[in-house]
Design an enzyme around this catalytic site. Structure first.
Site, PDB file in Angstrom:
ATOM      1  N   LYS A  22       0.854  -1.222   0.055  1.00 57.80           N
ATOM      2  CA  LYS A  22      -0.049   0.074   0.108  1.00 57.80           C
ATOM      3  C   LYS A  22       0.575   1.263   0.002  1.00 57.80           C
ATOM      4  O   LYS A  22       0.558   2.111  -0.607  1.00 57.80           O
ATOM      5  CB  LYS A  22      -1.085   0.017   1.297  1.00 57.80           C
ATOM      6  CG  LYS A  22      -1.461   1.460   1.563  1.00 57.80           C
ATOM      7  CD  LYS A  22      -2.540   1.251   2.681  1.00 57.80           C
ATOM      8  CE  LYS A  22      -1.828   1.761   3.967  1.00 57.80           C
ATOM      9  NZ  LYS A  22      -1.561   3.267   4.188  1.00 57.80           N
ATOM     10  N   ASN A  23       1.789   1.224   1.114  1.00 59.48           N
ATOM     11  CA  ASN A  23       2.558   2.395   0.988  1.00 59.48           C
ATOM     12  C   ASN A  23       3.610   2.678   0.030  1.00 59.48           C
ATOM     13  O   ASN A  23       4.120   3.983  -0.232  1.00 59.48           O
ATOM     14  CB  ASN A  23       3.491   2.559   2.379  1.00 59.48           C
ATOM     15  CG  ASN A  23       2.421   2.555   3.691  1.00 59.48           C
ATOM     16  OD1 ASN A  23       1.253   2.927   3.335  1.00 59.48           O
ATOM     17  ND2 ASN A  23       2.825   2.522   4.687  1.00 59.48           N
ATOM     18  N   ARG A  92      -4.920  10.816   4.171  1.00 57.86           N
ATOM     19  CA  ARG A  92      -3.826  11.588   4.395  1.00 57.86           C
ATOM     20  C   ARG A  92      -2.813  11.604   3.297  1.00 57.86           C
ATOM     21  O   ARG A  92      -2.440  12.822   3.089  1.00 57.86           O
ATOM     22  CB  ARG A  92      -3.129  11.454   5.925  1.00 57.86           C
ATOM     23  CG  ARG A  92      -4.067  11.421   7.087  1.00 57.86           C
ATOM     24  CD  ARG A  92      -3.137  11.478   8.323  1.00 57.86           C
ATOM     25  NE  ARG A  92      -1.916  12.249   7.901  1.00 57.86           N
ATOM     26  CZ  ARG A  92      -1.821  13.337   8.075  1.00 57.86           C
ATOM     27  NH1 ARG A  92      -2.608  14.221   8.818  1.00 57.86           N
ATOM     28  NH2 ARG A  92      -0.621  14.113   7.964  1.00 57.86           N
ATOM     29  N   CYS A 116      -4.683  12.935  12.971  1.00 57.14           N
ATOM     30  CA  CYS A 116      -5.392  11.407  12.835  1.00 57.14           C
ATOM     31  C   CYS A 116      -5.105  10.813  14.034  1.00 57.14           C
ATOM     32  O   CYS A 116      -4.474  11.365  15.104  1.00 57.14           O
ATOM     33  CB  CYS A 116      -4.911  10.804  11.607  1.00 57.14           C
ATOM     34  SG  CYS A 116      -3.408  10.113  11.978  1.00 57.14           S
ATOM     35  N   ARG A 121       0.343  14.603  12.970  1.00 56.25           N
ATOM     36  CA  ARG A 121       0.787  14.563  11.676  1.00 56.25           C
ATOM     37  C   ARG A 121       0.738  15.946  10.789  1.00 56.25           C
ATOM     38  O   ARG A 121      -0.006  15.930   9.689  1.00 56.25           O
ATOM     39  CB  ARG A 121      -0.059  13.420  11.049  1.00 56.25           C
ATOM     40  CG  ARG A 121       0.304  12.052  11.637  1.00 56.25           C
ATOM     41  CD  ARG A 121      -0.594  11.139  10.946  1.00 56.25           C
ATOM     42  NE  ARG A 121       0.282  10.245  10.068  1.00 56.25           N
ATOM     43  CZ  ARG A 121      -0.173   9.092   9.540  1.00 56.25           C
ATOM     44  NH1 ARG A 121      -1.047   8.498   9.656  1.00 56.25           N
ATOM     45  NH2 ARG A 121       0.452   8.568   8.581  1.00 56.25           N
ATOM     46  N   PRO A 122       1.707  16.535  11.094  1.00 59.55           N
ATOM     47  CA  PRO A 122       1.685  17.962  10.229  1.00 59.55           C
ATOM     48  C   PRO A 122       2.443  17.690   9.085  1.00 59.55           C
ATOM     49  O   PRO A 122       2.597  16.584   8.787  1.00 59.55           O
ATOM     50  CB  PRO A 122       2.632  18.675  11.302  1.00 59.55           C
ATOM     51  CG  PRO A 122       3.266  17.900  12.075  1.00 59.55           C
ATOM     52  CD  PRO A 122       2.719  16.634  12.201  1.00 59.55           C
ATOM     53  N   ILE A 123       2.314  18.886   8.151  1.00 60.94           N
ATOM     54  CA  ILE A 123       2.780  18.725   6.675  1.00 60.94           C
ATOM     55  C   ILE A 123       4.040  19.705   6.626  1.00 60.94           C
ATOM     56  O   ILE A 123       4.162  20.114   5.462  1.00 60.94           O
ATOM     57  CB  ILE A 123       1.903  18.605   5.571  1.00 60.94           C
ATOM     58  CG1 ILE A 123       0.835  20.142   5.742  1.00 60.94           C
ATOM     59  CG2 ILE A 123       1.068  17.411   5.708  1.00 60.94           C
ATOM     60  CD1 ILE A 123       0.207  20.241   4.593  1.00 60.94           C
ATOM     61  N   LEU A 125       7.056  19.418   6.848  1.00 62.54           N
ATOM     62  CA  LEU A 125       8.139  18.822   6.345  1.00 62.54           C
ATOM     63  C   LEU A 125       7.786  18.701   4.627  1.00 62.54           C
ATOM     64  O   LEU A 125       8.706  18.413   3.884  1.00 62.54           O
ATOM     65  CB  LEU A 125       8.717  17.827   6.780  1.00 62.54           C
ATOM     66  CG  LEU A 125       9.076  17.971   8.384  1.00 62.54           C
ATOM     67  CD1 LEU A 125       9.506  16.811   8.866  1.00 62.54           C
ATOM     68  CD2 LEU A 125      10.237  19.047   8.361  1.00 62.54           C
ATOM     69  N   ARG A 397      -8.535  -0.599   4.760  1.00 59.69           N
ATOM     70  CA  ARG A 397      -7.879   0.499   4.159  1.00 59.69           C
ATOM     71  C   ARG A 397      -6.508  -0.070   3.942  1.00 59.69           C
ATOM     72  O   ARG A 397      -5.957   0.513   2.872  1.00 59.69           O
ATOM     73  CB  ARG A 397      -7.690   1.654   5.265  1.00 59.69           C
ATOM     74  CG  ARG A 397      -8.599   2.672   5.506  1.00 59.69           C
ATOM     75  CD  ARG A 397      -8.069   3.798   6.125  1.00 59.69           C
ATOM     76  NE  ARG A 397      -6.697   4.343   5.814  1.00 59.69           N
ATOM     77  CZ  ARG A 397      -5.549   4.365   6.663  1.00 59.69           C
ATOM     78  NH1 ARG A 397      -5.919   4.428   7.913  1.00 59.69           N
ATOM     79  NH2 ARG A 397      -4.490   4.615   6.119  1.00 59.69           N
TER      80      ARG A 397
HETATM   81  C1  UD1 Z   1       4.207   6.931   6.363  1.00 61.24           C
HETATM   82  C2  UD1 Z   1       3.536   5.690   6.334  1.00 61.24           C
HETATM   83  C3  UD1 Z   1       2.941   5.347   7.476  1.00 61.24           C
HETATM   84  C4  UD1 Z   1       3.856   5.026   8.459  1.00 61.24           C
HETATM   85  C5  UD1 Z   1       4.937   6.482   8.510  1.00 61.24           C
HETATM   86  C6  UD1 Z   1       6.370   6.061   9.322  1.00 61.24           C
HETATM   87  C7  UD1 Z   1       2.471   5.985   3.844  1.00 61.24           C
HETATM   88  C8  UD1 Z   1       1.232   6.192   3.125  1.00 61.24           C
HETATM   89  N1  UD1 Z   1       2.257   5.965   5.321  1.00 61.24           N
HETATM   90  O1  UD1 Z   1       3.362   7.872   6.765  1.00 61.24           O
HETATM   91  O2  UD1 Z   1       2.326   4.078   7.430  1.00 61.24           O
HETATM   92  O3  UD1 Z   1       3.650   4.643   9.650  1.00 61.24           O
HETATM   93  O4  UD1 Z   1       5.480   6.596   7.235  1.00 61.24           O
HETATM   94  O5  UD1 Z   1       7.017   5.069   8.915  1.00 61.24           O
HETATM   95  O6  UD1 Z   1       3.546   5.732   3.309  1.00 61.24           O
HETATM   96  N2  UD1 Z   1       6.203  14.845  10.442  1.00 61.24           N
HETATM   97  C9  UD1 Z   1       6.031  16.396  10.675  1.00 61.24           C
HETATM   98  N3  UD1 Z   1       6.046  16.996   9.733  1.00 61.24           N
HETATM   99  C10 UD1 Z   1       5.918  16.478   8.397  1.00 61.24           C
HETATM  100  C11 UD1 Z   1       5.641  15.114   8.075  1.00 61.24           C
HETATM  101  C12 UD1 Z   1       5.870  14.443   9.159  1.00 61.24           C
HETATM  102  O7  UD1 Z   1       6.503  16.659  11.805  1.00 61.24           O
HETATM  103  O8  UD1 Z   1       5.722  17.450   7.441  1.00 61.24           O
HETATM  104  C13 UD1 Z   1       6.434  14.013  11.563  1.00 61.24           C
HETATM  105  C14 UD1 Z   1       5.015  13.038  11.936  1.00 61.24           C
HETATM  106  O9  UD1 Z   1       4.110  13.945  12.508  1.00 61.24           O
HETATM  107  C15 UD1 Z   1       5.439  11.836  12.479  1.00 61.24           C
HETATM  108  C16 UD1 Z   1       6.978  11.498  11.640  1.00 61.24           C
HETATM  109  O10 UD1 Z   1       7.267  12.907  11.420  1.00 61.24           O
HETATM  110  O11 UD1 Z   1       5.620  11.989  13.774  1.00 61.24           O
HETATM  111  C17 UD1 Z   1       6.904  10.444  10.717  1.00 61.24           C
HETATM  112  O12 UD1 Z   1       6.067  10.755   9.588  1.00 61.24           O
HETATM  113  P1  UD1 Z   1       6.219  10.481   8.196  1.00 61.24           P
HETATM  114  O13 UD1 Z   1       7.506   9.832   7.969  1.00 61.24           O
HETATM  115  O14 UD1 Z   1       6.041  11.685   7.503  1.00 61.24           O
HETATM  116  O15 UD1 Z   1       4.891   9.465   7.743  1.00 61.24           O
HETATM  117  P2  UD1 Z   1       3.861   9.385   6.705  1.00 61.24           P
HETATM  118  O16 UD1 Z   1       4.869   9.870   5.517  1.00 61.24           O
HETATM  119  O17 UD1 Z   1       2.725  10.456   7.056  1.00 61.24           O
END
Ligand code: UD1
Length: 418
Positions: A22-23, A92, A116, A121-123, A125, A397
């Site tokens: 999926k990922n 997301r 969630c 889970r901010p964006i 980055l 999902r």
């Molecule tokens: C992806 C995976 C999810 C997995 C996660 C960590 C997909 C679709 N989902 O989620 O299944 O659990 O990797 O291996 O591939 N963060 C920030 N700012 C940002 C982005 C992330 O602070 O802009 C933080 C998040 O809150 C979290 C950490 O970074 O604490 C890791 O997040 P991230 O690696 O981005 O996970 P996802 O890509 O959302």
């Protein structure tokens, strides 16, 4: 709404195949937005998150066509560059359309995904690096409003090795002018798969799988045919299902080195595990010892297997300390496991699991998120009674036909309409 009913107490034995990841599939499908024409993806799992992705691609004027595990995406110029709230809120990962849209069309309006269950889970980055590449980005009325002439390559140093952030910027930088050097990036196998796909579309990428990725932007990309890698989280979950029942389970169509952090922990527990290039087998084991786990970015122990591993630790001899270092709120399964009799003390990012073989009993439980639902199913397999798992839309999902796969190994498990 469907429920899953499990009669526990059966040892699982046999061979089961892993589906596509999926990922990996989600970013790959969004990467199609970078090039007009027909893209072909093989080994795409049948999951609700893939349906949500198709819905968003359709909204962006792409036609999608399913044939078993093949998905064709025919990319046309979108009439509107908007990813609406109604679709993004369901998944997301929809934020992954931002990089491709801004890079290709110079404009995008993407709903903020919001928090969630497992954390905020901010964006940031995703957004900050796009700004560094020259995008003007504002947040208005719950939407990310992005504009750019043409993105321009730059050196980007990530504060944290975010998976989604790395993917979004890889896609955007592929069409930027000049070179982008991305440092402290995620090294997950899904990142490597995305790089391979982008490369077959004509992107010039190096370094995937290490902490520095270098991308020399090109003017145009072409559609490609790509096979999605196997799902290492599903493979790990199936292996744990064999382990928790003391059974002999061989998981095929997987890449064991992609989840060797789990395999090594199983060996530390006392399980005998055999591996080939594309299969892994856990052998029967009566008793296993507790081991500690800290989740970490790849190649560390995946946060997406933490809940399932915790189920195994409820049956271990001794005490296991499980530390969640990726998400701040990823212990919601603890309360549900406790309803089944597990002795777990959660505190902030750490849960202390006091294992007791045979200490779980069947109970009605509720899935709180995707991986938590798998954890509850594993725990149910280790009881002697009948467990009902509610809210299994979380499971749908991200796991393709999990109940059928477990049934084929001898589990007594069925889906019922409630
Ligand atoms: C992806 C995976 C999810 C997995 C996660 C960590 C997909 C679709 N989902 O989620 O299944 O659990 O990797 O291996 O591939 N963060 C920030 N700012 C940002 C982005 C992330 O602070 O802009 C933080 C998040 O809150 C979290 C950490 O970074 O604490 C890791 O997040 P991230 O690696 O981005 O996970 P996802 O890509 O959302």
């Amino acid at each position: 709404m469907d429920i899953i009913v499990i009669k526990g107490g059966r040892q699982l034995n046999g061979t089961v195949a892993t589906s596509g990841a999926k990922n990996a599939a989600l970013p790959l499908l969004f990467s199609s937005l970078l090039a007009q024409g027909e893209h072909v993806f093989d080994n795409v799992p049948r999951l609700n998150d893939i349906d949500s992705t198709e819905l968003l691609l359709n909204h962006l004027n792409c036609e999608t066509q399913r044939n078993g595990h093949q998905l064709k995406v025919n990319v046309n110029r979108p009439q509107s560059l908007v990813a609406p709230y109604d679709i993004v809120r369901k998944m997301r990962a929809s934020i992954l359309c931002l990089g491709p849209l801004i890079a290709r069309y110079g404009e995008a309006k993407v709903s903020l995904p919001g928090g969630c269950a497992i954390g905020s889970r901010p964006i940031n980055l995703h957004i900050e690096p796009l700004r560094q590449l020259g995008a003007e980005i504002d947040i208005e009325n719950g939407y990310v409003m992005a504009r750019a002439n043409r993105l321009v390559g730059d050196r980007i140093v990530f504060d944290f090795a975010t998976v989604g952030g790395t993917e979004n910027i890889m896609m955007a930088a592929s069409l930027a002018r000049g070179t982008t050097i991305m440092e402290n990036v995620a090294k997950e196998p899904e990142i490597v798969d995305l790089a391979r796909c982008l490369r077959s579309m004509g992107a010039k990428i190096q370094g995937e799988g290490s902490s520095v990725i270098t991308i020399e932007g090109v003017d145009e990309l072409q559609p490609a045919r790509h096979r999605v890698i196997p799902d290492r989280i599903e493979a790990g979950t199936l292996l744990l299902a064999g382990a928790i029942t003391g059974g002999d389970v061989k998981v095929t169509n997987c890449v064991p080195k992609d989840f060797d952090a789990l395999i090594n922990k199983l060996i530390d527990c006392g399980f005998a595990v055999e591996c080939g290039d594309d299969w892994v087998r856990v052998k029967p084991c009566d008793r296993w010892v507790a081991v500690d786990v800290d989740t970490a970015p790849h190649p560390g122990f995946p946060t997406d297997l933490q809940a399932q591993f915790m189920a195994l630790m409820t049956q271990a001899d001794g005490t296991s300390v499980i530390t969640e270092r990726i998400f701040e709120n990823r212990f919601m399964h603890v309360q549900e496991l406790a309803r089944m009799g597990a002795n777990i003390t959660p505190k902030s990012q750490v849960s202390v699991v006091r294992g007791e073989k045979g200490g779980l009993s069947a109970a009605p439980v509720m899935a709180t998120d995707l991986r938590a639902s798998a954890s509850l199913i594993l725990a149910a397999l280790a009881t002697d009674g009948e467990t009902t798992v509610n809210r299994i839309y979380h499971l749908d999902r991200g796991y393709e036909k999990l109940e059928e796969k477990l049934s084929s190994l001898g589990a007594c498990i069925e889906r019922r309409a409630n």
